[in-house]
Design a protein around this motif. Sequence first.
Motif, short mmCIF file in Angstrom:
data_model
loop_
_atom_site.label_atom_id
_atom_site.label_comp_id
_atom_site.label_asym_id
_atom_site.label_seq_id
_atom_site.Cartn_x
_atom_site.Cartn_y
_atom_site.Cartn_z
N LEU A 150 -33.57 58.33 -20.88
CA LEU A 150 -34.18 57.30 -20.81
C LEU A 150 -32.84 55.96 -19.96
N TRP A 151 -32.34 55.90 -20.54
CA TRP A 151 -31.29 54.74 -20.64
C TRP A 151 -31.16 54.17 -19.12
N GLU A 152 -30.82 56.23 -18.03
CA GLU A 152 -30.05 55.79 -16.85
C GLU A 152 -31.62 55.32 -16.10
N PHE A 153 -33.01 55.78 -16.70
CA PHE A 153 -34.03 54.98 -15.83
C PHE A 153 -34.37 52.94 -16.19
N HIS A 154 -33.87 53.25 -17.23
CA HIS A 154 -34.08 51.42 -18.33
C HIS A 154 -32.58 50.82 -17.22
N LYS A 155 -31.71 51.52 -16.94
CA LYS A 155 -30.29 50.53 -16.28
C LYS A 155 -31.08 49.76 -15.32
N VAL A 156 -32.75 50.08 -14.73
CA VAL A 156 -32.80 49.26 -13.62
C VAL A 156 -33.47 48.09 -13.87
N HIS A 157 -33.91 47.90 -14.65
CA HIS A 157 -34.08 46.21 -15.62
C HIS A 157 -32.97 45.99 -16.12
N HIS A 158 -32.44 46.25 -16.34
CA HIS A 158 -30.92 45.79 -16.86
C HIS A 158 -30.26 44.97 -15.61
N SER A 159 -30.42 45.79 -14.35
CA SER A 159 -29.35 45.14 -13.11
C SER A 159 -29.62 44.37 -12.84
N ALA A 160 -31.03 43.52 -12.84
CA ALA A 160 -31.20 42.38 -13.00
C ALA A 160 -30.07 41.59 -13.50
N GLU A 161 -29.23 40.95 -12.65
CA GLU A 161 -27.91 39.63 -12.53
C GLU A 161 -28.79 38.50 -12.20
N ALA A 162 -29.74 38.88 -12.19
CA ALA A 162 -30.69 37.23 -11.99
C ALA A 162 -32.20 37.03 -12.66
N LEU A 163 -32.70 36.68 -13.39
CA LEU A 163 -33.63 37.00 -14.06
C LEU A 163 -34.69 35.65 -13.74
N THR A 164 -35.93 36.31 -12.93
CA THR A 164 -36.95 35.89 -12.31
C THR A 164 -39.06 36.23 -13.17
N PRO A 165 -39.97 35.39 -12.96
CA PRO A 165 -40.58 35.97 -13.75
C PRO A 165 -40.71 37.13 -12.74
N LEU A 166 -40.37 38.06 -11.55
CA LEU A 166 -40.68 39.30 -11.02
C LEU A 166 -39.72 40.02 -11.93
N THR A 167 -38.73 39.80 -12.43
CA THR A 167 -38.08 40.83 -12.83
C THR A 167 -39.07 42.33 -13.86
N VAL A 168 -40.20 41.48 -14.15
CA VAL A 168 -40.91 42.21 -15.21
C VAL A 168 -41.13 43.16 -14.30
N TYR A 169 -41.35 43.46 -12.52
CA TYR A 169 -41.65 45.22 -12.46
C TYR A 169 -40.51 45.13 -11.71
N ARG A 170 -39.16 44.96 -12.69
CA ARG A 170 -37.63 45.93 -12.15
C ARG A 170 -37.86 46.91 -13.02
N ASN A 302 -31.55 51.85 -3.73
CA ASN A 302 -30.20 52.95 -5.04
C ASN A 302 -31.92 52.28 -6.21
N MET A 303 -32.90 51.78 -6.34
CA MET A 303 -32.80 51.99 -7.35
C MET A 303 -33.90 52.69 -8.36
N VAL A 304 -34.42 53.59 -6.64
CA VAL A 304 -35.39 55.13 -6.83
C VAL A 304 -33.85 56.12 -7.55
N LEU A 305 -32.98 55.83 -6.47
CA LEU A 305 -32.13 57.17 -6.62
C LEU A 305 -31.21 57.06 -7.89
N GLN A 306 -31.00 55.84 -7.92
CA GLN A 306 -29.43 55.78 -8.82
C GLN A 306 -29.67 56.65 -9.79
N PRO A 307 -30.62 56.78 -10.80
CA PRO A 307 -30.70 56.78 -12.15
C PRO A 307 -30.66 58.79 -11.94
N LEU A 308 -31.64 59.15 -10.24
CA LEU A 308 -31.27 60.19 -10.54
C LEU A 308 -29.64 60.90 -10.26
N ARG A 309 -29.14 59.90 -9.66
CA ARG A 309 -27.97 60.59 -9.20
C ARG A 309 -27.20 60.13 -10.81
N ALA A 310 -27.36 59.56 -11.31
CA ALA A 310 -26.70 59.36 -12.45
C ALA A 310 -27.13 60.61 -13.56
#
Length: 320
Positions: A150-170, A302-310
Motif C-alpha cells: 500500500l505504501w508503494e501506491f501512497h508514495k505517489v501522494h508523498h512524492s510532491a516536492e511542492a504542495l498546492t491545493p491540487l496535491t489532494v488529487y495526487r 511514472n506516477m501511474v506505473l512506478q508503484p507497479l514497477r516497485a
Amino acid sequence: MMEIVNRIVYPFKVPFMAASQIYWLYLLSTIILATILYIFGLPNRDKEKNLLEYLLPKEIYLHPSSITQYKYFFLISLFEIFFVVPATIYVAKIADITCESITQITGITTPFLLTHPQLWHHIIFSIFVALLGDFANFFYHNLAHRISILWEFHKVHHSAEALTPLTVYRIHPFEMFLGTTTIVTMSSLGTGIWFYLFGNGMKELLIYGVSFEIFIFYLAGYNLRHSHIWLAYPQWISHIFISPAQHQIHHSVDPKHYDKNFGYIFAFWDWIFGSLYVPKNYEKLDFGLSDGESTLFNSVTNMVLQPLRAIRQRISKNSV
C-alpha cells in the motif's frame, strides 16, 4: 451519450462542486485566511514579497512537481467519475444490508426506534457519521504507511516536492479506489448499526449537499494543508483538530516527522494511537520522498506505473 460527455467534462466541473476540496468557495476562504496571515506577518512570511508573491510564489506553483500534478489532475479526476463514484454509490448500500442482516440474526427490529426525531437527534447523528468517516480515513491512511504494498501506491501522494491545493488529487488510481471504498465500507457498516438501533429517520445535516462538518472544515482553511503557508493551532486545539501545519509535517522528509499526523479532521486518533506530532514553533520543511525517490514520479506516466514497477521488484526479490 450525454452522460459520457458529462463525465468527460467532469474535471472542469470539479471547482464548482461543493463536495470537492477545491470548490471555489473553499479556495476563496483559503485566500482570505492566507491574506490575514500575510497582514499579521506570521512565521514563514517573507517580508520582501508582496501579497500576490506570497499567495502564489512561482517557485511553488511553477515547480516541476506542480506542473506534473496539473496534468495528472485530469487523469485522476476522470478515473474518479468513471470508476470510484459509481463504486462508492454501490458500496454505500452496505448500511441497509447491515441493518437488515442484524435484524435477521437477532430477530429484533430497531430496539430504540425514534419515530419523531428532533433537531438534536439529527445533529448527534451527523456528528456520529463525521467521527465514523474520520476514523475510517485515519485507519486506511495508517495502513497505507504500514503495509509495504500500500505504501508503494501512497508514495505517489508523498512524492510532491511542492504542495498546492491540487496535491489532494495526487493519488494513484488504485489507492483512490481502494481507499475510498474501504472508508465508505467502514462508514456504511457503522451507519447500518445505527439504523438497526435507532431507525433511519435521522438524516445528516447538509450544506449545499455536503455534511455540515465537512463543509465547515473545508471552509476553515482546509487547502492551507497542501500549501507553503504555515498555520499551526494552539497546543490544546492541535490535540483535537489537525492543523494545516500538522499535515504539512506529515509530508516532511525529516525522519522525525515520519508516520506522524495521519488524521484528516480530528487529531485525537493520532493522540490515542501515538502518532500525533504537535509543533511548538514554526518549522521549515522540505517535502517529497527521501533519497531523491521523488524523481521516480516525475511524469504522469511514472506516477501511474512506478508503484507497479516497485511492487514487481519486491516480488522478484522475494522469489529469488
